[in-house]
Design a protein around this motif. Structure first.
Motif, PDB file in Angstrom:
ATOM      1  N   LEU A 301      26.608 -14.133 -17.132  1.00  0.00           N
ATOM      2  CA  LEU A 301      26.435 -13.118 -18.173  1.00  0.00           C
ATOM      3  C   LEU A 301      27.179 -13.534 -19.430  1.00  0.00           C
ATOM      4  O   LEU A 301      28.358 -13.890 -19.368  1.00  0.00           O
ATOM      5  CB  LEU A 301      26.964 -11.767 -17.684  1.00  0.00           C
ATOM      6  N   GLU A 302      26.500 -13.478 -20.561  1.00  0.00           N
ATOM      7  CA  GLU A 302      27.139 -13.624 -21.864  1.00  0.00           C
ATOM      8  C   GLU A 302      27.338 -12.222 -22.436  1.00  0.00           C
ATOM      9  O   GLU A 302      26.402 -11.411 -22.416  1.00  0.00           O
ATOM     10  CB  GLU A 302      26.256 -14.453 -22.790  1.00  0.00           C
ATOM     11  N   TYR A 303      28.530 -11.942 -22.938  1.00  0.00           N
ATOM     12  CA  TYR A 303      28.809 -10.572 -23.383  1.00  0.00           C
ATOM     13  C   TYR A 303      29.789 -10.569 -24.551  1.00  0.00           C
ATOM     14  O   TYR A 303      30.556 -11.522 -24.755  1.00  0.00           O
ATOM     15  CB  TYR A 303      29.381  -9.748 -22.233  1.00  0.00           C
ATOM     16  N   SER A 304      29.774  -9.481 -25.311  1.00  0.00           N
ATOM     17  CA  SER A 304      30.711  -9.317 -26.423  1.00  0.00           C
ATOM     18  C   SER A 304      32.119  -9.217 -25.872  1.00  0.00           C
ATOM     19  O   SER A 304      32.380  -8.472 -24.932  1.00  0.00           O
ATOM     20  CB  SER A 304      30.374  -8.053 -27.212  1.00  0.00           C
ATOM     21  N   ASN A 305      33.043  -9.975 -26.485  1.00  0.00           N
ATOM     22  CA  ASN A 305      34.418  -9.959 -25.978  1.00  0.00           C
ATOM     23  C   ASN A 305      35.439  -9.628 -27.054  1.00  0.00           C
ATOM     24  O   ASN A 305      36.632  -9.790 -26.844  1.00  0.00           O
ATOM     25  CB  ASN A 305      34.766 -11.305 -25.329  1.00  0.00           C
ATOM     26  N   ASN A 306      34.963  -9.179 -28.212  1.00  0.00           N
ATOM     27  CA  ASN A 306      35.871  -8.870 -29.314  1.00  0.00           C
ATOM     28  C   ASN A 306      35.482  -7.516 -29.893  1.00  0.00           C
ATOM     29  O   ASN A 306      34.427  -7.383 -30.521  1.00  0.00           O
ATOM     30  CB  ASN A 306      35.754  -9.964 -30.383  1.00  0.00           C
ATOM     31  N   PRO A 307      36.299  -6.497 -29.697  1.00  0.00           N
ATOM     32  CA  PRO A 307      35.922  -5.148 -30.128  1.00  0.00           C
ATOM     33  C   PRO A 307      35.599  -5.037 -31.606  1.00  0.00           C
ATOM     34  O   PRO A 307      34.862  -4.142 -32.018  1.00  0.00           O
ATOM     35  CB  PRO A 307      37.147  -4.308 -29.759  1.00  0.00           C
ATOM     36  N   TYR A 308      36.163  -5.927 -32.431  1.00  0.00           N
ATOM     37  CA  TYR A 308      35.979  -5.787 -33.872  1.00  0.00           C
ATOM     38  C   TYR A 308      35.191  -6.926 -34.498  1.00  0.00           C
ATOM     39  O   TYR A 308      35.104  -7.037 -35.708  1.00  0.00           O
ATOM     40  CB  TYR A 308      37.349  -5.668 -34.547  1.00  0.00           C
ATOM     41  N   ASP A 309      34.637  -7.786 -33.662  1.00  0.00           N
ATOM     42  CA  ASP A 309      33.843  -8.898 -34.161  1.00  0.00           C
ATOM     43  C   ASP A 309      32.450  -8.777 -33.571  1.00  0.00           C
ATOM     44  O   ASP A 309      32.263  -8.901 -32.370  1.00  0.00           O
ATOM     45  CB  ASP A 309      34.492 -10.228 -33.752  1.00  0.00           C
ATOM     46  N   THR A 310      31.461  -8.544 -34.396  1.00  0.00           N
ATOM     47  CA  THR A 310      30.111  -8.302 -33.888  1.00  0.00           C
ATOM     48  C   THR A 310      29.440  -9.575 -33.395  1.00  0.00           C
ATOM     49  O   THR A 310      28.342  -9.515 -32.854  1.00  0.00           O
ATOM     50  CB  THR A 310      29.231  -7.670 -34.981  1.00  0.00           C
ATOM     51  N   HIS A 311      30.077 -10.727 -33.588  1.00  0.00           N
ATOM     52  CA  HIS A 311      29.456 -11.991 -33.179  1.00  0.00           C
ATOM     53  C   HIS A 311      30.188 -12.670 -32.020  1.00  0.00           C
ATOM     54  O   HIS A 311      29.639 -13.589 -31.416  1.00  0.00           O
ATOM     55  CB  HIS A 311      29.401 -12.957 -34.367  1.00  0.00           C
ATOM     56  N   GLY A 312      31.406 -12.290 -31.725  1.00  0.00           N
ATOM     57  CA  GLY A 312      32.166 -12.973 -30.691  1.00  0.00           C
ATOM     58  C   GLY A 312      31.666 -12.669 -29.298  1.00  0.00           C
ATOM     59  O   GLY A 312      31.488 -11.510 -28.922  1.00  0.00           O
ATOM     60  N   THR A 313      31.416 -13.711 -28.505  1.00  0.00           N
ATOM     61  CA  THR A 313      30.993 -13.538 -27.114  1.00  0.00           C
ATOM     62  C   THR A 313      31.690 -14.550 -26.226  1.00  0.00           C
ATOM     63  O   THR A 313      32.184 -15.576 -26.687  1.00  0.00           O
ATOM     64  CB  THR A 313      29.466 -13.725 -26.943  1.00  0.00           C
ATOM     65  N   THR A 314      31.711 -14.254 -24.932  1.00  0.00           N
ATOM     66  CA  THR A 314      32.130 -15.213 -23.920  1.00  0.00           C
ATOM     67  C   THR A 314      31.241 -15.006 -22.710  1.00  0.00           C
ATOM     68  O   THR A 314      30.257 -14.240 -22.784  1.00  0.00           O
ATOM     69  CB  THR A 314      33.619 -15.042 -23.563  1.00  0.00           C
TER      70      THR A 314
END
Length: 497
Positions: A301-314
């Protein structure tokens, strides 16, 4: 440029402050802190590394920070944009401190203190914003609000989704329905195999502006993905086709397909800790690997990992399931000499739940519309049926070598065991047991094969011309003629008297 932007946006991952009209200060207790007194923030269960930025500075007295000014962590541009420090500090409360943390994170300058092993030390009196400077693989940036008074202990408010991949099994002979979701299964080539991907939304879902989920799935060569079978549920509610996207072309990460939910924040049924479930089927094809290696199917699964960054994923680690399939090998031999015997052909049938026999495949024969069989290769002596799973089977000899008796139908049961709860499922056993007939199998778990010899015995030999049979006929016939002559002579003598 992209990496620089990502680092900048990482600054928004605030360990911010919950405050009232009077700003609570770093103080070891009541009273006035002496010159040079420093304080420590202890981060429990740290994820990655952290850094602190002094947002407000001032005079500490009896737990209160007075004469508030902007701290060393705010840039000159920030001081201008944010306005008077005393006024800004006085306006903060629990409702707006998170918004302020986002705002000030755009104007961070120098860090304060030293981070090591979950502790930021050497901090002077003031009001600090703490954030991740880095996170490890498969980790999320923390996003928690904290109230700082004296030396403090804080707990990161970060969480990360999980992913599980599962598959279902079925024994066509004995079962009406498939098994529970598990880590392995065995199937026939041609079966449509059910798969499931289950992810859990992070507990701090509410902290995110946008929340992206991308399911990455890697099929082995033995599995054909059936795109039209995909179904997606969020929090138990099935999504419509316009709420997600299935991508099968143009992928550069080695995946067979992606299932993309661009922003779970737009899905009404999405919530913290809710499950997102993707179900689909793939057909086991002729390229399937036979035996213990199996046909793995992995996903992550790729998912958002930064509450304040709309582009950050891990991503999550990969999770794997495996589909196994097997083969039966029959060697045709002469029952008396055990030598290979040519001129045979067979049909293999499988029994279904209703008790009916269904043709799996002919081997070395074709069948006409009238039901007559024609041999394909008269020299063939070894016969294989590839891509079988557990169940009850029947071998029928449809063409018999000339001069030999046709064998009785042989019925046997294939049983397989494999790890159903394992990160790397293995085939642990394979067997074939005759229920009708004398057929015996030698299993090879590694190759996924069940091997057997099928014997044909010659028919009964009838007497032929020039053999002992002719002599017997001559002897018996001559005796009958002598007896007839004796009777005739005796009868005439009696009449003359």
């Amino acid at each position: 440029m992209k990496k620089a932007m990502k680092k900048l946006m990482a600054a928004l991952l605030a360990v911010a402050m919950v405050c009232a009209m009077a700003i609570p200060a770093f103080a070891e207790g009541a009273g006035t802190a002496g010159t040079g007194t420093t304080y420590t923030i202890t981060i429990n269960n740290p994820v990655g590394t952290y850094e602190a930025y002094q947002i407000f500075s001032g005079d500490l007295h009896d737990g209160t920070l007075s004469n508030v000014t902007w701290g060393t962590g705010v840039s000159e541009a920030g001081k201008t944009a944010l306005g008077d420090a005393k006024t800004k500090a006085a306006s903060l409360n629990e409702a707006n401190v998170k918004t302020f943390a986002e705002e000030v994170s755009s104007y961070l300058d120098a860090t304060s203190g030293t981070y090591d092993a979950g502790k930021i030390t050497g901090l002077s009196a003031g009001y600090y914003l703490v954030k991740n400077s880095s996170v490890g693989e498969h980790e999320t940036y923390t996003s928690f609000i904290l109230k700082v008074v004296k030396d403090v202990n804080v707990f990161p408010k970060g969480d990360k989704p999980t992913l599980e991949k599962k598959v279902k099994d079925i024994n066509d002979t004995t079962d009406d329905t498939t098994s529970n979701w598990q880590d392995s299964a065995d199937h026939d080539i041609g079966d449509e195999v059910p798969f499931q991907l289950t992810a859990k939304i992070a507990s701090n879902f509410a902290d995110y502006k946008t929340y992206k989920f991308v399911f990455h799935d890697v099929q082995s060569a033995g599995l054909d993905f059936l795109e039209d079978t995909v179904k997606v549920k969020v929090g138990g509610t099935e999504l419509t086709a316009d709420q997600y996207e299935v991508i099968t072309t143009g992928l550069t990460d080695g995946c067979t397909f992606h299932v993309v939910i661009e922003d779970l924040k737009q899905i009404r049924s999405a919530a913290a800790d809710a499950k997102v479930v993707v179900e689909y089927k793939s057909k086991l094809n002729k390229n399937a690997v036979i035996g213990s290696k199996g046909n793995p199917n992995e996903a992550y699964l790729e998912y958002s990992n930064n509450p304040y960054d709309t582009h950050g994923t891990t991503t999550t680690p990969n999770d794997k399931v495996t589909v196994f399939t097997f083969k039966v090998i029959a060697n045709k031999i002469d029952g008396a000499t055990t030598k290979a015997l040519e001129g045979a052909a067979f049909a293999l049938y499988k029994k279904d739940k209703a008790g009916d026999w269904n043709l799996v495949a002919l081997n070395n024969a074709t069948e006409s519309a009238a039901g007559e069989y024609t041999i394909v290769d008269k020299d063939k002596t070894t016969f294989e049926w590839v891509g079988l799973d557990d169940g009850t089977y029947k071998i029928k000899e449809v063409i018999t070598p000339a001069g030999y008796n046709t064998i009785d139908e042989q019925i046997f049961t294939v049983t397989a065991e494999h790890d159903v709860t394992s990160e790397d499922p293995k085939l642990t056993s394979l067997s074939g047991i005759a229920t009708i007939g004398e057929i015996q199998f030698t299993p090879d778990t590694s190759k996924g094969s069940l091997s057997t010899n099928i014997e044909n015995n010659r028919g009964t030999t009838l007497p032929g011309t020039g053999g002992i049979g002719t002599t017997i006929f001559y002897v018996v016939g001559g005796g009958l003629m002598v007896a007839a002559a004796v009777l005739l002579i005796t009868k005439k003598r009696m009449e003359n008297r």
